[in-house]
Motif scaffolding. Structure first.
Motif, PDB file in Angstrom:
ATOM      1  N   PRO A 106     -48.994 -46.237  -4.650  1.00 51.05           N
ATOM      2  CA  PRO A 106     -48.386 -46.726  -2.700  1.00 51.05           C
ATOM      3  C   PRO A 106     -48.843 -47.208  -1.817  1.00 51.05           C
ATOM      4  CG  PRO A 106     -48.596 -44.169  -3.656  1.00 51.05           C
ATOM      5  CD  PRO A 106     -49.945 -45.059  -4.242  1.00 51.05           C
ATOM      6  N   GLU A 138     -48.445 -45.859   5.338  1.00 46.96           N
ATOM      7  CA  GLU A 138     -48.924 -44.436   5.732  1.00 46.96           C
ATOM      8  C   GLU A 138     -49.028 -43.653   7.072  1.00 46.96           C
ATOM      9  OE1 GLU A 138     -51.611 -41.968   3.146  1.00 46.96           O
ATOM     10  OE2 GLU A 138     -52.175 -43.874   3.026  1.00 46.96           O
ATOM     11  N   GLY A 187     -40.639 -43.983  -1.170  1.00 43.91           N
ATOM     12  CA  GLY A 187     -41.358 -45.152  -1.192  1.00 43.91           C
ATOM     13  C   GLY A 187     -42.210 -45.762  -2.188  1.00 43.91           C
ATOM     14  N   ASN A 208     -45.637 -38.972   4.230  1.00 48.59           N
ATOM     15  CA  ASN A 208     -46.149 -39.269   2.833  1.00 48.59           C
ATOM     16  C   ASN A 208     -45.125 -38.266   2.143  1.00 48.59           C
ATOM     17  OD1 ASN A 208     -47.675 -40.956   3.133  1.00 48.59           O
ATOM     18  ND2 ASN A 208     -50.481 -39.910   2.632  1.00 48.59           N
ATOM     19  N   LEU A 228     -42.494 -40.718   1.974  1.00 48.34           N
ATOM     20  CA  LEU A 228     -43.329 -41.259   0.381  1.00 48.34           C
ATOM     21  C   LEU A 228     -42.766 -41.490  -0.548  1.00 48.34           C
ATOM     22  CD1 LEU A 228     -46.052 -44.095   1.315  1.00 48.34           C
ATOM     23  CD2 LEU A 228     -46.319 -43.164  -0.840  1.00 48.34           C
TER      24      LEU A 228
END
Length: 647
Positions: free
Chosen positions: A204, A252, A96, A89, A92
């Motif tokens: 997310p 994730e 992301g 993460n 991310l």
């Protein structure tokens, strides 16, 4: 609309509803694609015929991003740190953020992204998205409505990949239906009103519609590949779902960043993957990225991202102080580190950024009320026992020692100053009252003690349990729990501080194999986006009753039926998120807070404290004050693609 204009709609204005459909866009109407400029490294590739001209790689009307400070210059490698093998993460949060919609900087409004505009039906059951025409995946294949339909209908609703559809795409136990209107228009239809859907899409967990390229990921689904069994065998995978995860990842999981062949819509693509034994992850510029700045320069400005993998926080700190990281807040942002980082700003050639917490609680203790051991389940399920433990904590001592006096006793609930702040929910049982705690424990029959002064259960066993914590992620929570352990020992309750790696922590929670766990408490600024502490909502986050959450998300098909108070809150929340009017929604949430306060399921310690990070002085276009939230996955919504280096 002028070429650089923006149409912003505040969260309150949108949620208040309008007569008729709502549509807005952040996309330039100028002909940027024809006159756009690109990174020097791509000029030669185009000249040699190895890459199409930029005008053919950009959408018809690329999304225009106004740089935070100034137009950037191309080049450079941005260095950031990861911690171990399960810090996916961290990538991310940096990369992301490429969903259909995104958050604005203030965390107050949803903006267009890969959907340039949309319409919402009056009853908030239908959402029609108009995609950015001509946007392409990183391999040059067009991004169209087919990809969005595939991602939801073929992947996320596939029961062999997902035990139940994620909460973000279902209402009332029924998953959304996604259909293609034309190549660049897609309609989402819910069985009941879902007025929160745009906000959920900006988080997310709302990224699924843009995560799976159909032309690539369909190769790993039986529906599209008759020879998939052979491919599974050749890859050495146990089954096709495992192969799909390895090739296409998920929001994730580490494998999202471990396949260099997977097409993405991100500003940078994987060059050196996040895989076992890796010491770094390297990402390079995506030649097909679909955003430009206000002068028509294709983003990102920065050539490459280098995520160095450290095995401990001390190594990350040394890298910061020695100037080896360009932007970092993750893992180093504990108050104990701030004096050291402040003192070494000149040496490390960096400045500090301020992070505003969206969490309610710095340390939330989740006793497992669905424990597999009936004796422990009975004790944890006793509200009086939980009240006694809460009053047995000396919160002010913890605040003074661990947080340098920079907090206040707090249970859970929206933060002070939030319109929905609720004093009863946030402050009850926070006074340090060990005499009262002892009296309550006596009242529920826990009067017998062993030679060490620990109370005995009805079966004669001492009251003992372990609280799981991740020291590499939350070192302050380890310190908090050590103090709590001492406080509880004085009222006859024995607790172990159970440190472990993040992967094991999640596995124990997923398997309902934990006694208790800790995390920071969510819902301080975004109580409807992350209500995990107000009822059993989050399949991993509501750690006091994961089986209740599974019951809720599966509409009763899985998990364990929760008590009546929980079921009432689940129903109230479904009604709240089906309501466009913010004031009416607040009334539903007030009822949830009332029921939550009466049930008192989780034990909080203190209000979440403000955090910080570092930015190298030659890295610009970085907002120096940002929200700190999983729902606003900092620094992603600040658009790292427009970060730039100065000489």
């Amino acid at each position: 609309m002028s070429k650089n204009s923006k149409f912003h709609v505040t969260r309150r204005a949108f949620l208040a509803g309008t007569s008729g459909a709502v549509a807005f866009s952040l996309v330039s109407k100028g002909a940027f694609a024809a006159s756009a400029k690109e990174a020097p490294q791509f000029v030669a590739l185009v000249k040699d015929g190895k890459l199409p001209p930029l005008a053919d790689r950009l959408p018809q009307n690329p999304m225009v991003v106004k740089p935070w400070e100034k137009i950037g210059t191309y080049g450079g490698t941005l260095r950031r740190g990861l911690r171990g093998s399960s810090d996916h993460n961290g990538i991310l949060r940096m990369v992301g953020n490429q969903g259909l919609v995104r958050w604005n900087m203030e965390f107050t409004a949803v903006l267009p992204n890969l959907a340039e505009k949309w319409e919402v039906s009056d009853d908030a059951k239908q959402f029609t998205f108009h995609l950015l025409k001509g946007a392409k995946w990183s391999d040059g294949h067009p991004f169209t409505a087919d990809d969005v339909v595939f991602a939801i209908e073929d992947v996320v609703k596939n029961k062999e990949l997902y035990s139940s559809p994620p909460a973000q795409i279902q209402v009332g136990g029924k998953a959304v239906v996604v259909e293609k209107i034309d190549d660049y228009t897609v309609k989402f239809t819910f069985a009941a009103p879902n007025a929160l859907y745009l906000e959920n899409l900006a988080t997310p967990l709302g990224q699924h519609p843009t995560l799976f390229a159909k032309h690539y990921c369909s190769k790993f689904l039986p529906k599209y590949n008759d020879k998939l069994a052979d491919d599974v065998k050749a890859a050495g995978a146990a089954n096709w779902p495992d192969l799909f995860r390895a090739k296409c990842g998920d929001i994730e999981i580490p494998s999202r960043w471990s396949n260099t062949e997977k097409p993405v819509l991100d500003p940078w693509v994987i060059k050196e993957p996040y895989s076992g034994g890796a010491t770094r992850v390297v990402m390079v510029r995506n030649p097909y990225f679909w955003q430009v700045d206000t002068e028509g320069n294709q983003l990102p400005y920065i050539d490459e991202l280098n995520f160095a993998i450290s095995q401990d926080v001390e190594s990350l700190m040394l890298n910061v102080i020695s100037g080896k990281l360009d932007i970092q807040e993750r893992h180093i942002n504990v108050l104990a580190n701030k004096p050291t980082l402040s003192q070494n700003m000149k040496k490390g050639d960096y400045r500090l950024m301020t992070l505003e917490p969206s969490s309610a609680q710095q340390c939330q203790i989740y006793l497992n009320m669905t424990h597999k051991d009936p004796a422990m389940r009975k004790i944890f399920g006793d509200k009086t026992f939980r009240q006694a433990l809460s009053m047995g904590i000396n919160r002010q001592e913890i605040i003074d020692i661990v947080y340098f006096g920079q907090s206040q006793p707090y249970q859970t609930g929206p933060r002070p100053g939030h319109p929905w702040h609720y004093e009863k929910l946030s402050r009850q049982f926070t006074d340090f009252a060990p005499e009262k705690a002892n009296s309550l424990l006596d009242q529920i029959g826990l009067t017998k003690k062993n030679g060490n002064g620990i109370r005995l259960r009805q079966d004669g066993q001492p009251i003992f349990f372990a609280v799981d914590v991740i020291p590499t992620l939350n070192p302050d929570l380890v310190d908090v729990l050590e103090l709590v352990k001492a406080h509880w020992a004085k009222i006859g309750v024995d607790m172990k501080v159970n440190t472990m790696e993040r992967a094991l922590y999640y596995t124990r929670g997923d398997d309902n194999a934990h006694d208790a766990q800790v995390w920071s408490g969510a819902g301080g600024l975004d109580p409807m986006l992350d209500p995990r502490d107000y009822f059993a909502f989050h399949p991993q986050g509501s750690r006091y009753a994961i089986p209740w959450t599974l019951w809720y998300t599966s509409n009763g098909a899985k998990g364990e039926e929760p008590p009546e108070s929980q079921k009432k809150r689940m129903k109230l929340f479904d009604e709240a998120r089906a309501t466009a009017d913010l004031d009416e929604r607040g009334k539903y949430m007030k009822q949830i807070f009332d029921l939550c306060a009466d049930s008192f399921e989780t034990i909080g310690v203190c209000l979440a404290v403000g955090s910080f990070g570092i930015i190298r002085n030659n890295l610009r276009n970085v907002p120096e004050k940002q929200p700190d939230s999983w729902s606003w996955p900092n620094p992603g919504p600040a658009l790292p693609q427009q970060f730039t280096f100065t000489s």
